[in-house]
Design a protein around this motif. Sequence first.
Motif, PDB file in Angstrom:
ATOM      1  N   GLU A 107       0.957  -1.291   0.054  1.00 42.23           N
ATOM      2  CA  GLU A 107       0.020   0.020  -0.258  1.00 42.23           C
ATOM      3  C   GLU A 107       0.836   1.248  -0.122  1.00 42.23           C
ATOM      4  N   TYR A 108       0.595   2.091  -0.741  1.00 40.17           N
ATOM      5  CA  TYR A 108       1.063   4.053  -0.530  1.00 40.17           C
ATOM      6  C   TYR A 108       0.924   4.351   0.011  1.00 40.17           C
ATOM      7  N   HIS A 126       3.347   8.635   1.648  1.00 41.62           N
ATOM      8  CA  HIS A 126       4.187   9.495   0.336  1.00 41.62           C
ATOM      9  C   HIS A 126       5.412   8.341   0.628  1.00 41.62           C
ATOM     10  N   MET A 172       5.768   3.509   0.165  1.00 41.49           N
ATOM     11  CA  MET A 172       5.787   1.947  -0.564  1.00 41.49           C
ATOM     12  C   MET A 172       5.952   1.440   0.890  1.00 41.49           C
ATOM     13  N   LYS A 173       5.006   0.728   0.913  1.00 40.57           N
ATOM     14  CA  LYS A 173       5.030  -0.349   2.798  1.00 40.57           C
ATOM     15  C   LYS A 173       3.940  -1.835   2.624  1.00 40.57           C
ATOM     16  N   MET A 187       6.041   7.192  -8.428  1.00 39.14           N
ATOM     17  CA  MET A 187       4.832   7.229  -6.756  1.00 39.14           C
ATOM     18  C   MET A 187       4.005   7.899  -6.879  1.00 39.14           C
ATOM     19  N   GLU A 188       4.561   9.183  -6.564  1.00 38.45           N
ATOM     20  CA  GLU A 188       3.453   9.821  -6.277  1.00 38.45           C
ATOM     21  C   GLU A 188       2.266  10.111  -6.547  1.00 38.45           C
ATOM     22  N   PHE A 192       0.469   6.681  -7.442  1.00 39.97           N
ATOM     23  CA  PHE A 192      -0.915   5.872  -6.459  1.00 39.97           C
ATOM     24  C   PHE A 192      -0.815   6.926  -5.294  1.00 39.97           C
ATOM     25  N   SER A 193      -0.830   8.421  -5.556  1.00 41.76           N
ATOM     26  CA  SER A 193      -1.584   9.438  -4.444  1.00 41.76           C
ATOM     27  C   SER A 193      -3.499   8.963  -4.832  1.00 41.76           C
ATOM     28  N   PRO A 230      -1.085  -0.494  -6.308  1.00 39.77           N
ATOM     29  CA  PRO A 230      -0.113  -1.080  -6.520  1.00 39.77           C
ATOM     30  C   PRO A 230      -0.326  -2.740  -6.048  1.00 39.77           C
ATOM     31  N   TYR A 251       6.407  -1.245 -10.443  1.00 41.98           N
ATOM     32  CA  TYR A 251       5.254  -1.639  -9.997  1.00 41.98           C
ATOM     33  C   TYR A 251       4.123  -2.074 -11.071  1.00 41.98           C
TER      34      TYR A 251
END
Length: 388
Positions: free
Chosen positions: A175-176, A179, A181-182, A341-342, A345-346, A352, A366
């Motif tokens: 999950e994003y 700010h 990716m985790k 990524m921002e 996936f914001s 992702p 991704y």
Amino acid sequence: MRLYACLGWLAVLLLSGCTDPYLPDIIKTPPSYLVVDGFINIQGVSTVKLTQAYAIASAKAPPVEAKATVYIEEDGGPRYVLREAPVGTYTSAALALNPTKKYRLHLNTQAGKEYASDYVPAKLTPPIDNLSWRVDNAELNILVDAHDATNATRYYRWEFEETWEIRPAYSTSLEYINHAMKARAVPFPSACWGTEGSKTVQIDKTTSLTQDVVSNHRLRVLPANTERLFTRYSILARQLALTKEEYAYWDLLRKNTESIGTLFDPQPAQLTGNVHCLSNPAEPVLGFVGAHSVMEKRLFIARADLPRTMSVLSGYEKCVPPDFIDLYPKIFMPPSPAEIMEIAFSQPDYLPVGEVYGSANDVVGYDAAPRDCVDCRTRGSAVKPSFW
């Protein structure tokens, strides 16, 4: 039934032979006539929904009739109160009524109007003999069989509720958030279940037969391209025995809802039920309240049960293949990986679904997809049905 009531209201107001494609003002803003949707279950819980007639072109749900006093009356006998929950829906306790008596629904609205249905004889519904399926011309037909050895039923109606398992196209452990990716803290459900009730009038009669037998009544038709058959599917059929008058009401409702088409189709007829306004006898009321028991039967169909010649779709065909978010695009002055990524996936509805590794075993991008391809709750409930 709400759909039927709305279309029935249209049928009441349409002028026979009218060819101009417009809705008169009276249809756009109909009077607030009561719609009574339900029946008296003589061997179980009775549920009645009270709404108001509404414009045929309205995208909103019909307004409910709240805070009414509703009860079942036995002819010359006691009353049984129906409690409101949720708003506009009135439910009785589980009842075991005398099948030799007559019953009616009686109600008073919050505005002080009084309504009652006609007293009707109680009908005992025979069991469903068989609920089966077969494939004809790439369509799956659900068939119901029933009979009454006493020849006392003759008029039948069915309702059904479909449930099907939904498996999302992708699962993800990412999950994003904030700010970055985790690893996803709360996983998405691996399966959901869609549910839908019947929307057509299903009736049959055996009055022209020497025996009271219904054979292979087609209850539901599922096309080959439906996603409902992709994993596992279930249908719960409910059978109800009708009086001749109640059958005539549902038959007219069926004709009104299915035959409104071209100029050469049968013209809509006025739908007259058995509910009346006692406070104002001239006021129309929509609905027919019968009294009968209910018989149920459930059928399951797994994808493995289907013939190999019948192909079905998942419903996720547009999700394949996933998008690729390249963190190192070969363009002049590319954004940084963090900026990419921002940008990607914001938005909460774009997710992702997996890391893509390069030759040096480092993350170079991704795979991604819309939320609808990942979170099956956009199509159903994650709560597993008790019968599944």
